[in-house]
Design an enzyme around this catalytic site. Sequence first.
Site, PDB file in Angstrom:
ATOM      1  N   ASN A  31       0.866  -1.183   0.000  1.00 16.95           N
ATOM      2  CA  ASN A  31       0.000   0.000   0.000  1.00 16.95           C
ATOM      3  C   ASN A  31       0.899   1.229   0.000  1.00 16.95           C
ATOM      4  O   ASN A  31       1.461   1.584   1.025  1.00 16.95           O
ATOM      5  CB  ASN A  31      -0.894  -0.042   1.252  1.00 16.95           C
ATOM      6  N   LYS A  37       0.082   4.215  -0.304  1.00 16.99           N
ATOM      7  CA  LYS A  37      -0.597   5.398   0.266  1.00 16.99           C
ATOM      8  C   LYS A  37      -0.401   6.600  -0.666  1.00 16.99           C
ATOM      9  O   LYS A  37      -0.328   6.424  -1.878  1.00 16.99           O
ATOM     10  CB  LYS A  37      -0.101   5.669   1.686  1.00 16.99           C
ATOM     11  N   HIS A  48      -9.447   0.812   5.073  1.00 14.43           N
ATOM     12  CA  HIS A  48      -8.170   1.074   5.748  1.00 14.43           C
ATOM     13  C   HIS A  48      -8.437   2.051   6.896  1.00 14.43           C
ATOM     14  O   HIS A  48      -9.259   2.961   6.774  1.00 14.43           O
ATOM     15  CB  HIS A  48      -7.161   1.653   4.758  1.00 14.43           C
ATOM     16  N   GLU A  60      -6.893   4.504   7.886  1.00 13.50           N
ATOM     17  CA  GLU A  60      -6.712   5.922   7.533  1.00 13.50           C
ATOM     18  C   GLU A  60      -7.950   6.458   6.814  1.00 13.50           C
ATOM     19  O   GLU A  60      -8.301   7.627   6.959  1.00 13.50           O
ATOM     20  CB  GLU A  60      -5.434   6.079   6.683  1.00 13.50           C
ATOM     21  N   GLU A 105      -5.173  -5.101  10.881  1.00 16.26           N
ATOM     22  CA  GLU A 105      -4.197  -4.037  11.040  1.00 16.26           C
ATOM     23  C   GLU A 105      -4.479  -3.255  12.321  1.00 16.26           C
ATOM     24  O   GLU A 105      -5.317  -2.332  12.315  1.00 16.26           O
ATOM     25  CB  GLU A 105      -4.262  -3.072   9.854  1.00 16.26           C
ATOM     26  N   GLY A 145       2.521   2.313  10.720  1.00 18.72           N
ATOM     27  CA  GLY A 145       3.467   3.408  10.538  1.00 18.72           C
ATOM     28  C   GLY A 145       4.175   3.857  11.798  1.00 18.72           C
ATOM     29  O   GLY A 145       4.799   4.922  11.827  1.00 18.72           O
ATOM     30  N   SER A 191       3.548  -2.037  10.400  1.00 18.55           N
ATOM     31  CA  SER A 191       5.006  -1.975  10.541  1.00 18.55           C
ATOM     32  C   SER A 191       5.714  -3.283  10.198  1.00 18.55           C
ATOM     33  O   SER A 191       6.712  -3.642  10.830  1.00 18.55           O
ATOM     34  CB  SER A 191       5.381  -1.511  11.961  1.00 18.55           C
TER      35      SER A 191
HETATM   36  C1  PEP Z   1      -0.769   0.060   6.148  1.00 20.92           C
HETATM   37  O1  PEP Z   1      -0.928   1.248   5.928  1.00 20.92           O
HETATM   38  O2  PEP Z   1      -1.595  -0.750   5.725  1.00 20.92           O
HETATM   39  C2  PEP Z   1       0.410  -0.346   6.897  1.00 20.92           C
HETATM   40  C3  PEP Z   1       0.430  -1.551   7.384  1.00 20.92           C
HETATM   41  O3  PEP Z   1       1.401   0.590   7.031  1.00 20.92           O
HETATM   42  P1  PEP Z   1       2.866   0.325   7.667  1.00 20.92           P
HETATM   43  O4  PEP Z   1       3.387  -0.949   7.074  1.00 20.92           O
HETATM   44  O5  PEP Z   1       3.674   1.526   7.249  1.00 20.92           O
HETATM   45  O6  PEP Z   1       2.694   0.218   9.138  1.00 20.92           O
END
Ligand code: PEP
Length: 243
Positions: free
Chosen positions: A8, A10, A94, A96, A164, A170, A205
């Site tokens: 992803n 983003k 997601h 976000e 998640e 992040g 992460s």
């Molecule tokens: C995500 O945005 O789906 C995600 C897992 O981000 P990150 O790997 O940066 O934590």
Amino acid sequence: MRYLIAGNWKMNGSLASAKALTEGLAAKAGTASKVDIALCPPSPLIPLVNAAIAGSALALGAQDCHANEKGAHTGDVSALLLKDIGCRYVIVGHSERRADHGETDAVVKAKAAAALKAGLMPIVCVGETEAQRERGETAAVIARQVTGSLPEGATSANTVVAYEPVWAIGTGKTATTDDIAEVHAQIRGLFKAGPDALRILYGGSVKGSNAQSILATAGVNGALVGGASLDLEDFWRIIAACP
Ligand code: PEP
């Protein structure tokens, strides 16, 4: 069951960086891979990425879609158009999007339904916030989101779920493998249509240095990767870590 590693991107990337990253990954992936790999760039980069993955084992995904097929929805993109321009997957729900755009479970469910109708495979995201985990509400939040976000007609063959934890996205923090296994088992139990074959990704992460233990965790069938998916070598380390 085949693992799925989805990147992803983003709101990151330019024409030049997307081309370099995709061409590098396509060269590494070759024409066949034991793992399903999806790249989910920002919508304007989809045609470029689609051209760069041609003939490779890489697949294309989008980061969101609208619930409607067409109409007066300025700035939005329909699942039908995403399918038309080459996408196989679309991320919906997601955290976000849930936080920045107030997307409820009902909205996520409608988007996932639109994806299914268009012939896309939705990657439906669920996960608790840090405050919810601290209050001991993780299981209740996951139950509410899974039952509220998965549409009629979702099966293990046409839908992917991504767990998640919001506090791990992040931040460099990851859930423990015990916590991941527990939540994945819960999600599998909640998914009535073909639970055994349901692909459940972990996200939060994931990077080359921790991918091996996360991907070897019971009930984990892949990863949704944010930050590390922008780094060719690190993203490839994650793919290579799939058992
Ligand atoms: C995500 O945005 O789906 C995600 C897992 O981000 P990150 O790997 O940066 O934590």
